[in-house]
Structure formats: structure tokens, C-alpha cells
Scaffold this motif. Structure first.
Motif, PDB file in Angstrom:
ATOM      1  N   VAL A 146      17.796  20.759  30.091  1.00 29.33           N
ATOM      2  CA  VAL A 146      17.329  22.511  30.028  1.00 29.33           C
ATOM      3  C   VAL A 146      15.805  22.774  29.339  1.00 29.33           C
ATOM      4  O   VAL A 146      15.464  21.690  28.470  1.00 29.33           O
ATOM      5  CB  VAL A 146      18.497  23.443  29.418  1.00 29.33           C
ATOM      6  N   ASP A 147      15.297  23.375  29.248  1.00 27.00           N
ATOM      7  CA  ASP A 147      14.132  23.795  28.580  1.00 27.00           C
ATOM      8  C   ASP A 147      14.110  24.685  27.770  1.00 27.00           C
ATOM      9  O   ASP A 147      15.434  24.729  26.983  1.00 27.00           O
ATOM     10  CB  ASP A 147      12.870  24.813  29.634  1.00 27.00           C
ATOM     11  N   PRO A 148      13.665  24.647  26.470  1.00 30.71           N
ATOM     12  CA  PRO A 148      13.420  25.598  25.436  1.00 30.71           C
ATOM     13  C   PRO A 148      14.176  26.743  25.449  1.00 30.71           C
ATOM     14  O   PRO A 148      14.840  26.921  24.204  1.00 30.71           O
ATOM     15  CB  PRO A 148      12.045  25.487  25.195  1.00 30.71           C
ATOM     16  N   ALA A 149      14.371  27.665  26.683  1.00 34.83           N
ATOM     17  CA  ALA A 149      15.146  28.451  26.675  1.00 34.83           C
ATOM     18  C   ALA A 149      16.641  28.126  26.741  1.00 34.83           C
ATOM     19  O   ALA A 149      17.166  29.698  27.593  1.00 34.83           O
ATOM     20  CB  ALA A 149      14.130  29.667  27.516  1.00 34.83           C
ATOM     21  N   GLY A 150      17.374  27.190  27.572  1.00 39.36           N
ATOM     22  CA  GLY A 150      18.309  26.698  27.242  1.00 39.36           C
ATOM     23  C   GLY A 150      18.171  27.322  29.765  1.00 39.36           C
ATOM     24  O   GLY A 150      19.347  26.845  30.133  1.00 39.36           O
ATOM     25  N   VAL A 151      17.440  27.416  30.166  1.00 35.38           N
ATOM     26  CA  VAL A 151      17.800  28.093  31.420  1.00 35.38           C
ATOM     27  C   VAL A 151      17.502  25.953  31.776  1.00 35.38           C
ATOM     28  O   VAL A 151      16.781  25.437  31.589  1.00 35.38           O
ATOM     29  CB  VAL A 151      15.805  28.239  32.114  1.00 35.38           C
ATOM     30  N   VAL A 152      18.466  25.967  32.789  1.00 33.15           N
ATOM     31  CA  VAL A 152      18.792  25.066  33.557  1.00 33.15           C
ATOM     32  C   VAL A 152      17.435  24.240  34.739  1.00 33.15           C
ATOM     33  O   VAL A 152      17.682  25.050  35.673  1.00 33.15           O
ATOM     34  CB  VAL A 152      20.271  24.941  34.362  1.00 33.15           C
ATOM     35  N   VAL A 153      17.218  22.880  34.527  1.00 34.62           N
ATOM     36  CA  VAL A 153      16.202  22.771  35.089  1.00 34.62           C
ATOM     37  C   VAL A 153      16.571  21.204  36.224  1.00 34.62           C
ATOM     38  O   VAL A 153      15.429  21.230  36.575  1.00 34.62           O
ATOM     39  CB  VAL A 153      14.240  22.935  34.786  1.00 34.62           C
ATOM     40  N   ASP A 154      16.658  20.629  35.319  1.00 37.90           N
ATOM     41  CA  ASP A 154      17.904  20.109  36.881  1.00 37.90           C
ATOM     42  C   ASP A 154      18.271  19.149  35.530  1.00 37.90           C
ATOM     43  O   ASP A 154      19.516  19.503  35.113  1.00 37.90           O
ATOM     44  CB  ASP A 154      16.190  18.219  36.453  1.00 37.90           C
ATOM     45  N   VAL A 155      19.679  18.150  36.928  1.00 38.45           N
ATOM     46  CA  VAL A 155      20.573  17.513  36.487  1.00 38.45           C
ATOM     47  C   VAL A 155      20.561  16.310  36.685  1.00 38.45           C
ATOM     48  O   VAL A 155      20.225  15.917  38.343  1.00 38.45           O
ATOM     49  CB  VAL A 155      21.999  18.117  36.755  1.00 38.45           C
ATOM     50  N   THR A 204      18.483  32.072  37.788  1.00 40.19           N
ATOM     51  CA  THR A 204      18.355  31.833  36.669  1.00 40.19           C
ATOM     52  C   THR A 204      19.845  30.983  36.189  1.00 40.19           C
ATOM     53  O   THR A 204      20.360  31.991  36.358  1.00 40.19           O
ATOM     54  CB  THR A 204      17.866  32.437  35.277  1.00 40.19           C
ATOM     55  N   VAL A 205      19.631  29.919  36.039  1.00 43.49           N
ATOM     56  CA  VAL A 205      20.801  29.315  35.354  1.00 43.49           C
ATOM     57  C   VAL A 205      20.958  29.328  34.495  1.00 43.49           C
ATOM     58  O   VAL A 205      20.150  27.636  33.381  1.00 43.49           O
ATOM     59  CB  VAL A 205      21.257  27.727  36.434  1.00 43.49           C
ATOM     60  N   GLY A 206      21.783  29.850  32.945  1.00 42.37           N
ATOM     61  CA  GLY A 206      21.195  29.624  31.924  1.00 42.37           C
ATOM     62  C   GLY A 206      22.090  28.920  31.348  1.00 42.37           C
ATOM     63  O   GLY A 206      23.380  27.789  31.469  1.00 42.37           O
ATOM     64  N   SER A 207      22.045  28.941  29.761  1.00 38.82           N
ATOM     65  CA  SER A 207      23.230  27.976  28.920  1.00 38.82           C
ATOM     66  C   SER A 207      23.226  29.064  28.037  1.00 38.82           C
ATOM     67  O   SER A 207      22.135  29.132  27.136  1.00 38.82           O
ATOM     68  CB  SER A 207      22.783  26.483  29.449  1.00 38.82           C
ATOM     69  N   VAL A 208      24.468  28.457  27.299  1.00 40.20           N
ATOM     70  CA  VAL A 208      24.863  28.515  25.973  1.00 40.20           C
ATOM     71  C   VAL A 208      25.596  26.967  25.399  1.00 40.20           C
ATOM     72  O   VAL A 208      25.729  26.571  25.875  1.00 40.20           O
ATOM     73  CB  VAL A 208      25.577  29.712  25.650  1.00 40.20           C
ATOM     74  N   ASP A 209      24.605  26.521  23.752  1.00 40.55           N
ATOM     75  CA  ASP A 209      24.199  25.627  23.907  1.00 40.55           C
ATOM     76  C   ASP A 209      26.485  25.774  22.419  1.00 40.55           C
ATOM     77  O   ASP A 209      25.659  26.690  21.435  1.00 40.55           O
ATOM     78  CB  ASP A 209      23.382  25.021  22.403  1.00 40.55           C
ATOM     79  N   VAL A 210      27.261  25.087  22.748  1.00 39.03           N
ATOM     80  CA  VAL A 210      27.972  25.059  22.363  1.00 39.03           C
ATOM     81  C   VAL A 210      28.233  23.852  21.315  1.00 39.03           C
ATOM     82  O   VAL A 210      29.753  23.417  21.196  1.00 39.03           O
ATOM     83  CB  VAL A 210      29.646  26.198  22.761  1.00 39.03           C
ATOM     84  N   THR A 211      27.269  23.210  20.992  1.00 37.38           N
ATOM     85  CA  THR A 211      27.444  21.937  20.283  1.00 37.38           C
ATOM     86  C   THR A 211      27.887  22.055  19.022  1.00 37.38           C
ATOM     87  O   THR A 211      27.765  23.611  18.097  1.00 37.38           O
ATOM     88  CB  THR A 211      26.272  21.260  19.671  1.00 37.38           C
ATOM     89  N   GLY A 212      29.274  21.369  18.101  1.00 41.47           N
ATOM     90  CA  GLY A 212      29.909  21.629  17.403  1.00 41.47           C
ATOM     91  C   GLY A 212      31.308  22.109  17.670  1.00 41.47           C
ATOM     92  O   GLY A 212      31.737  21.743  16.288  1.00 41.47           O
TER      93      GLY A 212
END
Length: 519
Positions: A146-155, A204-212
Motif C-alpha cells: 500500500v502507498d502512504p495513503a493506504g491505497v493498494v498498489v500491488d500484491v 481505488t482499492v483502499g485499506s484500514v490498518d488494524v494492526t494490534g
């Protein structure tokens, strides 16, 4: 949050890596304390304003369909049977008739998690994304760039992303706009390919970081065991006995999970085990670090079963007060408990000296095998993990319970009488008094932490409370004194081969013996 929302819960997988467990129980119906993974998932999903829930099936589909029909969710669930497995993308395409009208949440049924779903749905609704993935930093599975904004750029299998981005792991939870279905081909497919296709088309394929957040993938026997043990440990427990589980003269140690419908015959012995529904442990049989089913068992390493990576000291087994850490290590085909302390640990010397003194006078403590004051380490006899507290978690007869309490109180005589006669041999203990000042410290601690901190109560008259505490401390201080453990609660009394033994005694003092009995 959108007023209308649907959900899809994938439940078709064969669970090949979990065999032979999944030859008996489909992976979504694996129990965790009497409730299946699927039940837990549907409960979480149903807490949202979800209208309909799609559920795909393939492996043991009849069992899953019967479960769904008998569940509290039957009116919301629509079943989608797959004659052949359609994959993570094909399953959604196959459910298009249910999913095409409103945004939908996808939540894998083979995970144990507390990821907050409402926040994920709200983030998706506010973003304009075609998909919003719940991601976390989980090095073993990190593949989503993901980029700094949390957008998926590759897998991909990547360790770094240029430009300040990150590589994270997919949790198996995501929210999709219905337009996403257009990027899924008919037939079998992988949802990852659809993410990339949508991104290539400018979506846009975005994301939410749920680490923890709590998250366990139930993909292997080891991950299942670690997830269940982790959940039990999170509740502060060591033993779970499901409804109807009973047995006499059974020997349990460590983390033991007994699911509903299992049976233990007399003299059955379990240490660090999960016993599945329908399993029977015959008389005289011993299992350790195992998942036990009706006609199979899977043996794991201790660190695998517990979900603890082994360290240079051994497998972590507990944390003491202050800077003490405890580990179990194998030595010459036996196990020992290693205590590793921080350099400033104030109780190290007392722990060592008390151990030697108590052992000389018959107090049932673990044998001190060796110690090194320079490194602040020591090794003790391994008493196992069955405390009196855990002993009582398994259904016992009144006669068994009374007999064990009698043995505990009889063992306490060695501390209160036998060792107390010789207390002058241990200067560190002889000068450590449970006197007026210490009683007042304890009552003040109780008042501040429990009455005010936990209960939120404030006294009508603080002066009256303090006067009463002074009176109680004076009365207690005037009682006859012996050596007392001072923390003689059930988790500090280990049951080893049916015999009570004491641990965590470095706080022992000279005080009224009734203090231990009341504890």
C-alpha cells in the motif's frame, strides 16, 4: 454507516492442512469453548445493520447447511452450494444475486478476531473506494503493498515499497461496493486478481490498518491450538470444560480445553490438550501437546501448541511481579523452570534464600536446582501448571474438593509451625514483619484501588474509614504471628501428582497465620 448492507461469509474450504480434524468437522464449525468459528463470525456480522448474509458451501456442505438451518441466523442466511470450489473471487461472483444491490462485507469464517467491523464499514462508506481491506502488520503473511495513503498498489512477496509505503497482510475481512463484482469473471477466480484489475481500471482499492487487534488464522492444527489457547489465556484461565464434561480421578495439567460431548475415563491424563466433541480419553491414556478427536490425535511441539516462540531460555510460561520471567526448558529428558530476573529485581535474593530455608524444614516448595546471583537467574523443579484454581475448574465431586482442601491446609502446617520454629536461621525472613504499618498499607491499597478505583465509591467520612482501618490494623497486629505465605491464593498452590506445593512465596512475612487460611 450505510443504512443498507449485506454480508458474505466464505465457508466452502476443504481445510486440507487441518486434516484429519476436517475429515470429522468442517473448518467453519471448529469449536472454541463450545461455539464454532462460524457462529462467532455470524454473531459479529449480525451486529451490523446487515439484511442478508451469503454463505458458500462445498466440503461437508450438508453438515454446514444443517447447522445454519438450526442456528439463530437462519432467517438471514442464504446458502450458495459449490459443486467445485470457485475460489475467493468465484464465490463472490456466484453470490452476485445477493450482493449486487448494496455494499457488502466479506468476513472469512476461519479466523478468530476482534477487529472492529463498524469502523471498517464507516471508513469504506466515507472513502468512495470500490473496496476497503482490513490489513495488518503480520510478517508471516505480509504481501499487500500500500502507498502512504493506504491505497493498494500491488500484491506480491515484497519486503519494502518505495515512497514510504508498506507491505501488510490481508485479514480476510473487507467491504466492497457492488461495482466490484464487475471485475470478477464467471467461474473460479482469486479475489486478489480482481483487486488489481479494479486498481488498473482507475478504481481505488483502499485499506484500514488494524494492526494490534486480535487475529488468528485457523489454517493448521498449530494455528488452531494457538488461537484457542490464546483465547483461554486472554480470559485469565487455563482449563475449559464444556457442558456435560465430567470424569473422576482424571489428571489435568497446563492448558486443557474439553469441548462438549467429550469423555474422560478414570486415570486419563492430559497436559496442554484440546479434546474435540465426541472424543474419549480411555483410562490410563496420556496425551501432551495434542489435539484429540474421536479416533485420532495430532501431536505438536509445546511452543506450537501454546503459540509461544521458544527463546534461548525456553518456552515462556509466566510473568512474576516486577522483573521476573519464567520459562520451561528441557534438560536431560526432563523439564526445569528457569527464573530470569532484571538486574534491579528486589525479590531475587529473598526467593533464593526462602527456597533453601523452606526446603530444609519440609515446606512443600519446588526444589532449587541451581542459582547464579551474578546473572540473576535460577532453575527450579518443574511442578507443572495445575494450580488449585485450575484443579477446581474441572467438575469435581464434593469429596474430591474437600479432600484437596484438607491436603492444602495440612501442608500449610509445615510453614506456620515447622519452619516458623527455625525462622531465626533466615534473617531476611525473620526481620520482615506483617505489622501495623504493613496492615495499614494493605487497607489503603484496597481502598484506593478497589473501593475508589474499581467501584467508584467515595466515603461519606474519610476520617471514619481511616479510624476503622487503624482499629483493624491494631487488632490484627496484636494476634500471634508465624511465618505466612502472604499471597496464599489458589493460583499459587500447585497440584503435582495430587500433592499441593507452594510457589510465589518470596513475599512471605511474619504475621497472623489466619491471613493465609482466609486467602
Amino acid at each position: 454507516m450505510p443504512l443498507r448492507l449485506n454480508a458474505f461469509v466464505p465457508a466452502a474450504g476443504i481445510g486440507e492442512r487441518l486434516r484429519p480434524v476436517t475429515e470429522h468437522i468442517p473448518k467453519p464449525l471448529l469449536p472454541v469453548f463450545g461455539r464454532s468459528l462460524l457462529s462467532r463470525t455470524l454473531e459479529r456480522v449480525s451486529a451490523l445493520p446487515v439484511q442478508h448474509i451469503g454463505l458458500n458451501m462445498h466440503h461437508k456442505s450438508g453438515v454446514i447447511a444443517s447447522w445454519a438451518e438450526a442456528s439463530p441466523y437462519r432467517d438471514k442466511v442464504t446458502l450458495f452450494h459449490e459443486d467445485v470450489l470457485l475460489g475467493t473471487g468465484g464465490a463472490l461472483k456466484n453470490g452476485e444475486s445477493l450482493l449486487r444491490d448494496v455494499p457488502f462485507l466479506v468476513h472469512n469464517s476461519d479466523i478468530l478476531t476482534d477487529i472492529e467491523l463498524a469502523g471498517l464499514v464507516e471508513a469504506h462508506h466515507a472513502s468512495g473506494n470500490i473496496a476497503t481491506l482490513a490489513l495488518h502488520d503480520y510478517p508471516a503473511f505480509n504481501k499487500v503493498a500500500v502507498d502512504p495513503a493506504g491505497v493498494v498498489v500491488d500484491v506480491r512477496d515484497a519486503a519494502e515499497v518505495c515512497g514510504g509505503g508498506r507491505v501488510l497482510a490481508f485479514t480476510g475481512i473487507a467491504v466492497y461496493d457492488p461495482a466490484f463484482l464487475a471485475y470478477l469473471p464467471e467461474g473460479a477466480s482469486n479475489v486478489v486478481d480482481a483487486w488489481l484489475a479494479a486498481a488498473a481500471a482507475g478504481k481505488t482499492v483502499g485499506s484500514v490498518d488494524v494492526t494490534g487487534r486480535l487475529w488468528h488464522d485457523i489454517g493448521t492444527p498449530a494455528s488452531y491450538a494457538a488461537a484457542v489457547v490464546g483465547a483461554l489465556r486472554g480470559e485469565g484461565e487455563w482449563i475449559h470444560a464444556g457442558r456435560g464434561v465430567e470424569g473422576r480421578d482424571v489428571h489435568l495439567d497446563g492448558y486443557v480445553i474439553l469441548e462438549e460431548g467429550c469423555r474422560l475415563d478414570p486415570e486419563a491424563e492430559l497436559r496442554d490438550c484440546i479434546v474435540l466433541p465426541g472424543a474419549r480419553i480411555a483410562s490410563g491414556i496420556r496425551y501432551e501437546n495434542c489435539i484429540v478427536g474421536p479416533d485420532f490425535h495430532i501431536t505438536l511441539d509445546e511452543s506450537e501448541f501454546l503459540g509461544f516462540p521458544a527463546t534461548r531460555y525456553g518456552v515462556p510460561i509466566g510473568v512474576g511481579g516486577s522483573g521476573r520471567r519464567y520459562y520451561r526448558a528441557r534438560e536431560n529428558h526432563e523439564t526445569v523452570v528457569r527464573m530470569v530476573c532484571q538486574p534491579d529485581e528486589p525479590d531475587y535474593e529473598r526467593h533464593i534464600e526462602y527456597s533453601r530455608f523452606f526446603a530444609r524444614h519440609g515446606v512443600p516448595v519446588p526444589k532449587l536446582l541451581r542459582s547464579n546471583a551474578a546473572s540473576m537467574r535460577a532453575e527450579f523443579e518443574d511442578l507443572g501448571d495445575l494450580s488449585l484454581y485450575n484443579y477446581l475448574k474441572f467438575p469435581r465431586t464434593p469429596i474430591e474438593i474437600e479432600g484437596m482442601y484438607r491436603r492444602v491446609l495440612s501442608s500449610l502446617i509445615a510453614l506456620h509451625v515447622d519452619a516458623s520454629i527455625h525462622v531465626d536461621e533466615c534473617e531476611l525472613l525473620a526481620t520482615r514483619l506483617f505489622d501495623f504499618d504493613y496492615f495499614r498499607w494493605e487497607t489503603s491499597y484496597f481502598y484506593e484501588r478497589f473501593v475508589q478505583g474499581v467501584c467508584g465509591h467515595q466515603p461519606c467520612s474519610r476520617e471514619a474509614i481511616e479510624d476503622e482501618f487503624d482499629r483493624l490494623a491494631l487488632e490484627a497486629d496484636a494476634l500471634p504471628k508465624t511465618i505466612i505465605h502472604r499471597d496464599f491464593q489458589s493460583q499459587n498452590i500447585m497440584i503435582t501428582e495430587g500433592i499441593p506445593r507452594f510457589i510465589d512465596y518470596q513475599g512471605a512475612r511474619i504475621g497472623p497465620p489466619a491471613y493465609d487460611v482466609a486467602a
